[in-house]
Enzyme design. Sequence first.
Site, PDB file in Angstrom:
ATOM      1  N   LYS A  25      54.740  20.973  53.361  1.00  0.00           N
ATOM      2  CA  LYS A  25      53.867  21.596  52.362  1.00  0.00           C
ATOM      3  C   LYS A  25      54.618  21.695  51.049  1.00  0.00           C
ATOM      4  O   LYS A  25      55.233  22.702  50.712  1.00  0.00           O
ATOM      5  CB  LYS A  25      53.413  22.991  52.830  1.00  0.00           C
ATOM      6  CG  LYS A  25      52.180  23.487  52.047  1.00  0.00           C
ATOM      7  CD  LYS A  25      51.003  22.559  52.266  1.00  0.00           C
ATOM      8  CE  LYS A  25      49.823  22.903  51.372  1.00  0.00           C
ATOM      9  NZ  LYS A  25      48.761  21.902  51.455  1.00  0.00           N
ATOM     10  N   SER A  81      44.107  19.347  52.309  1.00  0.00           N
ATOM     11  CA  SER A  81      44.271  20.803  52.276  1.00  0.00           C
ATOM     12  C   SER A  81      42.899  21.474  52.348  1.00  0.00           C
ATOM     13  O   SER A  81      42.188  21.301  53.321  1.00  0.00           O
ATOM     14  CB  SER A  81      45.051  21.225  51.027  1.00  0.00           C
ATOM     15  OG  SER A  81      46.382  20.779  51.111  1.00  0.00           O
TER      16      SER A  81
END
Length: 626
Positions: free
Chosen positions: A207, A412
């Site tokens: 991430k 996402s």
Amino acid sequence: MTDKKSGPIRRLFSTLSRIYRGFRSIILNLLFIVIVAVLAVSIFSGDDKVEVPPTAALILNLTGDLVEEKRWADPIATAINESLGGQEESPEVLVSDVVNVVKKATKDNRIQAMVLDLSMLGGGSLDKMKLIGSAIEDFKAAGKKVFAFGGYYGQGQYFLASYADEIHLSPMGAVILEGYGSYPMYYKNALEKLKINTHVFRVGTYKSAVEPFLRSDMSDAAKEANIAWLNELWNNYKSQVAARRGFDVTNFDETYAALLEKLQAAEGDLSKYALNAGLVDHINTKEAFRRNLVAIVGENDEHTYNHVTFDDYADLVIPAQQFDNPLTDKVGVVVARGVIVDGQAKAGSIGGDSTAALLRQARHDDKIKAVVLRIDSPGGSAYASEVIAQEIRLLREAGKPVIASMGSVAASGGYWIAAPTNEIWAAPTTITGSIGIFGLLHTAENVLPTLGLNVDGVGTTELAGMSGGLPLFKGLDDKAKDLFQLLIERGYTEFLTMVGENRNMSVTDVDKVAQGRVWTGSKALELGLVDKLGTFDDAVKAAAEKAGLSQYDVKVVKQSLTPSEQMIKELLGEAKAQGWLPQTHVSPEQKLLGKFTQQLKQDFVLLNQFNDPNGVYSYCVGCSIN
């Protein structure tokens, strides 16, 4: 009694105020005159539509970026900007408009050929260009020739040009195919110099959305993930272009040494290099190209070939107002393009409430039997993503199947809103995944003493002042950091659980392909994150099949302009079409400055859009391509 004269400062500001009021009055009066003039032209003028010659070429001269949905722009602000000599910022072209124009031209006997003029084409993902390319292939299958002409072909422009029967290049032109890259700007050192502290709370090895604020370079994990999907995209690009151009994928020069060797053989002539490499078919001047087309479609009074431009032909064949047949069943389409933000948002961004409202509208429309959610988003607010996901569940409960159709990116939060649908379709080159969340907070407790400032007071609890922004001035307590990290970890677990429930996967299995890692559509299919590879049209057909529809229309459910907004848009659009607003051009210096500031602007506009009420985000920064 003596009058006191005003001081020089007061007189200065009084003068400036009068100048400002006068300037504002002039601008408003000019706009009023334009509106009245357009109304007069609309009422009294005859039919001034463009006429297509009996034999003509359609010039596909596309200006701007290819998009699924145009971003909303205030029509008055736009007109004022253009009246003051400004320019439209990042113009956009609807992919659906281009496809519809090409389809209409395919069936139009007057259109005998097509010319691809891509000099003003901006960005466009492979899936968008492939949709247009498919329509061009149908045009060619109807026995009509397609020619591309340009002085310079960038990578995206050349991909579209490769659909042409012949690619023509100016003698001083070039074809530049450099591959794909991802090069974000990093702010860690700048923030340290400004004494601003960055607090990040995240879950996921890959991430990397917050890395620009934590590092001065890209981490090894981010490089590993990014190079994997970038290579997949580049290989896809090469294989498609090579197949259409009839050469091997090894024909692409990927090193300075290889490029130098071929350029030396062409004596440094870029156009000759392109011809030798089979990238183009002919090196021609504009005049020679015109003569070639005149031989095919004839000559007009301006001593060039008979033609109609993209905008003019679009005005002829695409109705200004779309009318629905009230008797037919529909497949509804809701476009979700841009960053996902909490609350309401105009076209070009995805508002949790506004997009949910469009889905709700489709749910209560008895003629809409199924819905396609067209996603082109790197994510954003986790809260807003869940608001949209809840409305998708309600659609399914109402017996209306929902198909997610992924565009260039659905990562996402973009994946979050795809997961609850009945079925997920992606293009092979879609960028998706990036399943992970983060929290980001900047504090300025070290800045205030430098400025001689301090914030102090009392509260009834340790939490007092938190929602009012006190941490910005006082910093974050270690216990507060633990609290935020716990909430982020909980949010990640909820994300994994939601994906697992909808994809029939265990949380452990989802976690293996999550961790914020980015995948292409092809790889996501292998991993079970998507169901099918295909186009938007394929997704529409799948939605219709699930709803049991054999005959149906497609209805785009979108935000409506107010009557006043619609009137102003049409009036000022007519003024621009008539050439009453100034036409401006961008200088090379302005282009260079624009490139320099573009990344800064994008990053800080993005930060400004981060408005999740809980400060929790599911966003993919690394999904952008340079």
